[in-house]
Design a protein around this motif. Structure first.
Motif, short mmCIF file in Angstrom:
data_model
loop_
_atom_site.label_atom_id
_atom_site.label_comp_id
_atom_site.label_asym_id
_atom_site.label_seq_id
_atom_site.Cartn_x
_atom_site.Cartn_y
_atom_site.Cartn_z
N THR A 7 1.05 3.65 -5.46
CA THR A 7 2.00 3.80 -4.81
C THR A 7 3.04 2.46 -4.56
N GLY A 8 2.18 2.02 -3.60
CA GLY A 8 2.37 0.46 -3.17
C GLY A 8 3.10 -0.45 -4.27
N HIS A 9 3.00 0.47 -5.47
CA HIS A 9 3.73 -0.80 -6.37
C HIS A 9 4.36 -0.20 -7.28
N GLY A 265 -0.91 3.57 4.75
CA GLY A 265 -0.50 3.62 3.57
C GLY A 265 -1.44 4.54 2.32
N SER A 266 -1.37 4.64 1.08
CA SER A 266 -1.86 5.43 0.31
C SER A 266 -3.43 4.89 -0.01
N GLN A 267 -3.98 3.72 -0.06
CA GLN A 267 -5.32 3.38 -0.44
C GLN A 267 -6.10 3.74 0.03
N GLY A 346 4.48 -3.53 2.21
CA GLY A 346 5.35 -2.22 2.04
C GLY A 346 5.34 -1.97 3.75
N SER A 347 4.48 -1.61 4.26
CA SER A 347 4.88 -1.75 5.07
C SER A 347 5.22 -2.88 6.23
N MET A 348 4.83 -4.06 5.63
CA MET A 348 4.90 -5.07 6.42
C MET A 348 6.24 -5.23 6.88
N GLY A 365 -7.81 -6.98 1.52
CA GLY A 365 -7.66 -8.76 1.55
C GLY A 365 -6.05 -8.99 1.51
N ASP A 366 -5.55 -8.69 0.68
CA ASP A 366 -4.14 -8.92 1.15
C ASP A 366 -3.12 -8.26 2.32
N GLN A 367 -4.18 -7.44 3.11
CA GLN A 367 -3.19 -6.76 4.24
C GLN A 367 -3.67 -7.78 5.41
#
Ligand SMILES: O=c1ccn([C@@H]2O[C@H](COP(=O)(O)OP(=O)(O)O[C@H]3O[C@H](CO)[C@@H](O)[C@H](O)[C@H]3O)[C@@H](O)[C@H]2O)c(=O)[nH]1
Length: 450
Positions: A7-9, A265-267, A346-348, A365-367
């Motif tokens: 979803t985030g992609h 989020g979705s994950q 996305g949420s950022m 990691g990216d979060q």
């Protein structure tokens, strides 16, 4: 468009498709059938954006019928990557029939190979922050070939990395250790796949803006010796639809800025104890709250995981949603004062463009890097302090929420001032449209070049 099946992609790829369609371009969007059901309402130009569904082959180890990342725990993601690899023939056939000028993809490293056969230009479009590509997925990052990369190695940024603040510290690198784990046909690692996807493209595009991530984008361009185009955050202008009635009237019952909203989020599937601790943290904060979290690991449902007597205790002041909620619409509601989130990319952006105070609890990691951008670079949010082994206690969560919700607190007031300033400067439609217009020009230039 051929994004990773998450979803985030897929969502940001579709937002970009809408912007391109708005400027008269035609798009074919390749995706799994289940994703189509979730995304099609976001297609604002159905006469220009056509969805083309792919059959996702079964891979041993995945539950039957799995098509997207949100249906499985992160530990099974690599198997879905293998399933995506196995759609290659279908993708090739579609490209051969459609013959578009460009294909935009992210994780499918094999895309340039098939696109070249038909003379199609390839753009590797990354929809996570530029900092995370710059710190992990560049040639200067030495990833050992004969063993897994260590936490310590990952905590050292690669040579020339442009920031000393947006880095991974201590245990934060742990969630990225998987990048050097080989899997699937050819035993490639995530690092091999992604760096190849970037290296073999005609150009790299990133969903970000120079005002926040310019130095990281320049670094990526130098590392790959390629042009880097920026699309901006590509957020939809307005949240579409109407807030679900029950939720809307529940929110109406509270005064402006008094409700805490939380979504991860979705994950993310938390461990059960951590899930319960967070709920107790919301209760402890004393504010009304709306929580949208996935059922924790090992639990079939959210109900099954609630702390003893919790729902009765918080009746009327706490809502724990049983599924997907309308995040954008909730963030527009005046009763909501604070958004506790995981800082997925996305949420950022959605937090930054909202007028809610931001409390961050990153997991992947990216979060963690997105969180550093918001907390350290922009000063628009606070991160909940973690204890040993990354544990988030109810006390720390409640403390961070109170800090942000207390109108008289200096930290909260400073964060709010910074937030208003950044929202105004990067949220203007001129800035956003400028990015897309330049991106379209960049594509046209590439099209003209040999
Ligand atoms: O109940 C919910 C939960 C989420 N959302 C929406 O779903 C999107 C979630 O995107 P994001 O915040 O990026 O979270 P993830 O889905 O967790 O994102 C994955 O993909 C991102 C890249 O886009 C990465 O940054 C994250 O680490 C990775 O988990 C956002 O638009 C939300 O508004 C809803 O509408 N309702």
């Amino acid at each position: 468009m051929f994004p990773w099946f998450a979803t985030g992609h897929m969502t940001p790829f579709l937002h970009l498709s809408n912007e391109l369609a708005k400027r008269g371009h035609k798009i074919t969007f390749l995706l799994p059938h289940k994703a189509l059901l979730q995304l099609q309402h976001l297609n604002h130009y159905p006469h220009l954006i056509t969805f083309h569904t792919l059959t996702i082959p079964h891979v041993q180890g995945l539950p039957h019928g799995t098509e997207t990342a949100s249906e499985i725990p992160i530990s099974l993601n690599h198997l879905l990557v293998i399933a995506m690899d196995r759609t290659r023939d279908q993708v090739e056939q579609t490209l051969g029939t459609m013959k578009p000028d460009f294909v935009l993809y992210d994780t499918a490293y094999w895309m340039p190979q098939i696109a070249k056969k038909f003379g199609i230009k390839t753009i590797c479009y990354t929809v996570v922050c530029a900092a995370s590509t710059a710190i992990v997925l560049v040639p200067a990052r030495n990833v050992p070939k004969d063993r897994l990369i260590s936490e310590e190695e990952l905590s050292n940024p690669p040579q020339g990395y442009p920031s000393s603040k947006v880095v991974l510290k201590g245990t934060e690198a742990r969630s990225l250790l998987f990048i050097s784990l080989p899997f699937g046909e050819g035993n490639m690692t995530f690092y091999d796949r992604t760096t190849r996807a970037l290296r073999e493209s005609d150009a790299i595009a990133i969903r970000t803006i120079r005002e926040i991530e310019g130095s990281f984008c320049d670094y990526i361009g130098t590392q790959y010796g390629k042009k880097v185009f920026l699309t901006g955050p590509v957020l939809p202008n307005e949240a579409v639809g109407k807030l679900e009635e029950n939720l809307g009237s529940w929110l109406e019952g509270f005064s402006p800025g008094s409700v805490v909203f939380c979504a991860f989020g979705s994950q993310i599937n938390l461990e059960k104890e951590q899930f319960q601790e967070l709920l107790l943290g919301f209760e402890l904060s004393g504010f009304p709250f709306l929580v949208a979290l996935k059922a924790p690991n090992g639990c079939e449902s959210v109900e099954e995981a609630l702390p003893e007597g919790f729902e009765e205790r918080v009746k009327g002041i706490g809502v724990i949603s049983r599924g997907w909620v309308q995040q954008l619409l909730i963030l527009k509601h005046s009763s909501v004062g604070c958004f506790v989130n995981h800082c997925g990319f996305g949420s950022m952006w959605e937090s930054l463009m909202s007028d809610k105070q931001i409390v961050l609890v990153p997991h992947l990691g990216d979060q963690m890097l997105n969180t550093k951008l918001l907390v350290e670079e922009l000063g628009v949010a606070v991160e909940v302090e973690r204890g040993e082994n990354g544990w988030v206690s109810k006390e720390e969560l409640s403390k961070a929420i109170k800090l942000m919700m207390d109108g008289d607190c200096e930290v909260g007031a400073k964060v709010k001032r910074n937030h208003i300033m950044w929202k105004e400067s990067v949220g203007s439609s001129n800035l956003m449209n400028g990015y897309i217009d330049r991106f379209v020009q960049n594509l046209q230039d590439i099209c003209m070049s040999k």
